[in-house]
Enzyme design. Structure first.
Site, PDB file in Angstrom:
ATOM      1  N   SER A   1       0.837  -1.196   0.000  1.00  0.00           N
ATOM      2  CA  SER A   1       0.000   0.000   0.000  1.00  0.00           C
ATOM      3  C   SER A   1       0.881   1.259   0.000  1.00  0.00           C
ATOM      4  O   SER A   1       1.614   1.488  -0.963  1.00  0.00           O
ATOM      5  CB  SER A   1      -0.954  -0.037   1.196  1.00  0.00           C
ATOM      6  OG  SER A   1      -1.963   0.918   1.066  1.00  0.00           O
TER       7      SER A   1
ATOM      8  N   ASP B   1      -9.043  -4.915  -5.758  1.00  0.00           N
ATOM      9  CA  ASP B   1      -8.659  -3.988  -4.689  1.00  0.00           C
ATOM     10  C   ASP B   1      -9.756  -2.937  -4.503  1.00  0.00           C
ATOM     11  O   ASP B   1     -10.085  -2.205  -5.436  1.00  0.00           O
ATOM     12  CB  ASP B   1      -7.329  -3.316  -5.045  1.00  0.00           C
ATOM     13  CG  ASP B   1      -6.709  -2.565  -3.891  1.00  0.00           C
ATOM     14  OD1 ASP B   1      -7.455  -2.115  -2.995  1.00  0.00           O
ATOM     15  OD2 ASP B   1      -5.475  -2.415  -3.873  1.00  0.00           O
TER      16      ASP B   1
ATOM     17  N   HIS C   1      -7.447  -5.527  -1.298  1.00  0.00           N
ATOM     18  CA  HIS C   1      -6.232  -4.803  -0.926  1.00  0.00           C
ATOM     19  C   HIS C   1      -5.275  -5.687  -0.135  1.00  0.00           C
ATOM     20  O   HIS C   1      -4.063  -5.616  -0.295  1.00  0.00           O
ATOM     21  CB  HIS C   1      -6.607  -3.564  -0.118  1.00  0.00           C
ATOM     22  CG  HIS C   1      -5.486  -2.592   0.057  1.00  0.00           C
ATOM     23  ND1 HIS C   1      -4.833  -2.014  -1.009  1.00  0.00           N
ATOM     24  CD2 HIS C   1      -4.887  -2.092   1.175  1.00  0.00           C
ATOM     25  CE1 HIS C   1      -3.886  -1.206  -0.562  1.00  0.00           C
ATOM     26  NE2 HIS C   1      -3.897  -1.235   0.761  1.00  0.00           N
TER      27      HIS C   1
END
Length: 800
Positions: free
Chosen positions: A661, A734, A768
């Site tokens: 991330s 995601d 994610h």
């Protein structure tokens, strides 16, 4: 319909079909560690005389994760099940009694997928859901015998709100049901009804880049069909059902303490294509116990004009005051929800008492942004916190509602000051099932992680709200991590802790805080004994500007002093206002290392040194700190490598940098702006900040207010300078704000177009974070192979 949903991946991401080999496996020892049974979750009983051990699978299969879902309104719904998408498989429950150390296994059909259990208020029962092929059942179990039963004919709706909550008689439950006669799901139109149109004229909407939103009129119908529930009271003893009101889109519902009224939030049209369901047009209503309307507390429009880092207008945090039969409390913005607007008070707290016929009264004005209530066991005593955005500062006050103008300041500190963090209040349940801060006279209790310069030392304190005197009741030793879990019954000297050390797996103990005598409650074994000799230590060092930095260094079990190993540096940048808090140590080198998911610590099994959670602070004025983001992370990375090189444990020419991330964003920037690393691994990142134009992380300016900064920190802008190999991994589904899969796709294409070396891996059906066993094993295989090729066996690359 199922085929359309199952193969939506290929429709949404046609670029991904350039190659789809089967899932890879990493080395066998990695597979065995990842498959080891995890430590169960623990849920103490309301009476504090027992705890639930909730067992779950370490990772679901890709077949489980890839079950057909619909992505609408900011939700991921399994339409056949009538529930949100499941990514964790709970599979068993046992009860462990503290005093007798007796264990009771809850009887559940073999191979069941269940929901997380909830204790009844009297601690004699638990309720949980069980997923079937085409429905969600509601089950109740007796914790003393382990006997359980499904409530016949009950089909639970588990989408917008928690599917059930216990009522005070410990027999009835407030339940969201699938409406009777709901009918079939709407069919998608074979021919479009027309174009999809959006229009704006003078409206300022600076919302985050949300995903899984409604896109058309068919999505609206699908959302209504799947999210509509019927509220009902279900009696777990005789199976009777009493419906409350009409079916609707209820995103929350809870009874007042005296159970004479019901507070709920109801969504309605018009919906929005810009924001998730919780910002849709909605009303906050009070009903009577039979389901009839009493009063509308708030009628709120679509909230798509919230100021950047602001709050919506109108009542928010509407809730029942505990221990009061029928009092509502909420807060409202006095600054238009705009954190930049200069006003003497940003919020005010309001109260309204039953029978809700008059106007709400102002309880108090709050100088900064309200950030939470903690109601205590004394009827009108509450802790409330406010957040000063300009200073990143949190202040907590104690307030007696009978003297609302005499709030007492209890805590006042930087939100980043871990060393002074007082912890969180310890909660308990009253006999009537109301969750309040545990209180003995003027004393309340706090449990915290206890950050110190040597690492975390969790603690249990008590605080006198009259004198503000604090006393430490328990703190873990210097060579372990031991955390408070719960008191035992009404004792304040007998507690349950979770204890672990570098070499001892987490287990639970009954501890006498006066004598420090311990009695074990569990005996969980080391799930990966092959890692028992792994070396682990806290490493401290300084950045060139004097900022203190740290990380946890892992070395293989067979490491020999003086050997220089290839290294993986894993990090995630965080923002701070001052160097003092930025340099604080967080985490503990004494915690047990339990590897789960695609953990970078797996690199240790293949002969690497791993510097885990290397601090990458970005320090400065909250309004402008990202102006020097690149310079600060490069300096932090260099300091880490210099320290490990000085220690003689790494070959500084064979270091990889990796992150997930925002850590992936950091990774790409480090490769673009330095020659410190041999290669990089970036997972689920965002690399072009023009695609997140209304802010990212804590950035307060828009793209148009700080264009130079947005472009400077975007690795996409400098793709031609990424001349070290980079592995890009992304979940194709995601749903994290800002990290669209196209971010990795576009960076890959940019590197490819400039002759760089990159590999792009899309994980089907993953979000994610990566859930499926096959996905995590494949990610580990990709990471290890990439490092083997470009780090262990580094080929010299051209300098920038």
């Amino acid at each position: 319909m199922k085929k359309i949903l199952t193969f939506c991946f290929f429709l949404l991401f046609p670029f991904a079909v350039f190659g789809q080999p089967p899932y890879k496996l990493p080395p066998r020892e990695v597979v065995e560690i990842l498959d080891a049974a995890p430590t169960p979750f623990v849920v103490p009983s309301p009476l504090r005389d027992a705890m639930l051990l909730v067992h779950y699978k370490p990772h679901p299969s890709i077949a489980f994760v890839s079950q057909p879902i619909i992505r609408i309104g900011g939700l991921r719904i399994n339409p056949e099940l009538g529930a949100r998408q499941r990514l964790t498989q709970y599979m068993g429950i046992t009860v462990r009694w503290f005093e007798s150390n007796k264990t009771v296994k809850i009887s559940i059909p073999t191979n069941s997928d269940i929901g997380f259990p909830v204790w009844s208020n009297d601690g004699k029962k638990i309720a949980f859901t069980r997923d079937m092929v085409d429905r969600v059942e509601l089950w109740v179990a007796d914790v003393s015998t382990g006997k359980s039963k499904a409530l016949k004919g009950i089909r639970v709706m588990d989408i917008l709100d928690s599917p059930f909550e216990w009522m005070k008689d410990n027999s009835r439950l407030l339940v969201h049901l699938v409406p009777e006669g709901r009918g079939k799901s709407p069919e998608p139109p074979k021919v479009p009804a027309g174009p999809i149109i959006d229009e704006t004229a003078g409206k300022v909407s600076r919302m985050a880049t949300f995903q899984d939103l409604l896109k058309n009129s068919y999505d609206e119908k699908l959302f209504e069909h799947n999210a509509t529930s019927q509220l009902a009271i279900v009696n777990s003893s005789d199976g009777s059902v009493a419906k409350l009101g009409k079916s609707g889109l209820y995103s929350s519902a809870s009874f007042s303490p005296d159970e004479k009224y019901l507070l709920l939030t109801k969504l309605r049209r018009p919906f929005s294509y810009r924001v998730p369901y919780f910002y849709f047009t909605r009303s906050v209503e009070v009903w009577n116990a039979k389901g009839s309307m009493v009063k509308t507390i708030a009628d709120l429009p679509i909230s798509d004009e919230i100021p950047q880092q602001g709050v919506p207008l109108g009542p928010r945090f509407v809730h029942w005051q505990p221990l009061k039969n029928g009092r509502l409390v909420w807060v409202e913005a006095l600054d238009g929800g705009d954190p930049v607007k200069k006003v003497p008070h940003r919020d005010r707290a309001m109260i309204l008492d039953a029978p809700f016929e008059g106007q709400a009264e102002e309880l108090l004005k709050i100088q900064h942004r309200f950030s939470g209530f903690d109601w205590t066991q004394a009827e009108n005593l509450v802790l409330y916190a406010e957040y000063d955005r300009d200073r990143r500062w949190r202040t907590t006050h104690a307030l007696n509602l009978a003297n609302a103008d005499r709030a007492k300041k209890v805590f006042d500190l930087s939100v980043n000051d871990s060393y002074k963090d007082p912890g969180r209040p310890v909660y308990g349940l009253t006999a009537n099932g109301e969750r309040v801060v545990l209180q003995d006279g003027d004393w309340i209790y706090f449990s915290g992680r206890g950050a110190t310069e040597q690492g975390d030392r969790p603690f249990l304190d008590r605080l006198n709200l009259e004198t503000l005197q604090s006393e430490r009741l328990f703190q873990c030793g210097e060579s372990s991590v031991e955390q408070f879990t719960t008191f035992i019954k009404d004792s304040r000297t007998s507690i349950v802790t979770r204890y672990e050390s570098k070499t001892e797996a987490p287990n639970y103990f009954v501890v006498d805080v006066q004598s420090n005598k311990k009695v074990p409650l569990t005996d969980f074994k080391d799930p990966a004994p092959r890692l028992a000799g792994m070396r682990k230590q806290l490493v401290k060092y300084k950045r060139a500007d004097g900022v203190d930095l740290s990380g946890t260094l892992y070395l293989p079990p067979d490491y020999r002093e003086g050997t220089r190993l290839p290294c993986l540096l894993w990090a995630y940048p965080l923002e701070y206002s001052d160097p003092g808090t930025a340099g604080q140590v967080r985490g503990s080198p004494h915690a047990f290392t339990f590897l789960r998911g695609a953990s970078p610590i797996f690199f240790v099994t293949q002969g690497y040194a791993v510097l885990m959670d290397a601090t990458m602070p970005v320090i400065g004025d909250p309004e402008t700190m990202n102006n020097t983001f690149v310079e600060q992370i490069v300096s932090s990375a260099k300091a880490a490598i210099d320290k490990l090189d000085e220690m003689g444990v790494i070959d500084r020419n064979r270091v990889a940098v990796a992150g997930h991330s925002y850590g992936a964003f950091m990774t790409a920037n480090l490769l673009a702006h330095s020659d410190l690393f041999a290669a990089g691994i970036a997972r689920s990142g965002a690399y072009n900040r023009s695609l997140t134009p209304f802010g990212f992380q804590s950035e307060r300016r828009t793209f148009w207010e700080a264009t130079d900064t947005y472009m400077k920190v975007s690795p996409f802008t400098f793709a031609h300078k990424i001349n070290e190999p980079i592995l890009l991994i992304h979940g194709e589904a995601d749903n994290n704000s800002g990290t669209y899969p196209i971010q990795s796709q576009r960076l890959f294409e940019a590197i490819k177009g400039n002759g760089g070396t990159a590999r792009l891996v899309f994980l089907p059906f993953e979000s994610h974070g990566y859930a499926a066993r096959e996905s995590n094993l494949h990610v580990l295989a990709e990471m290890l192979e990439w490092a083997e090729k470009y780090v262990k066996n580094k080929v010299q690359m051209g300098a920038k």
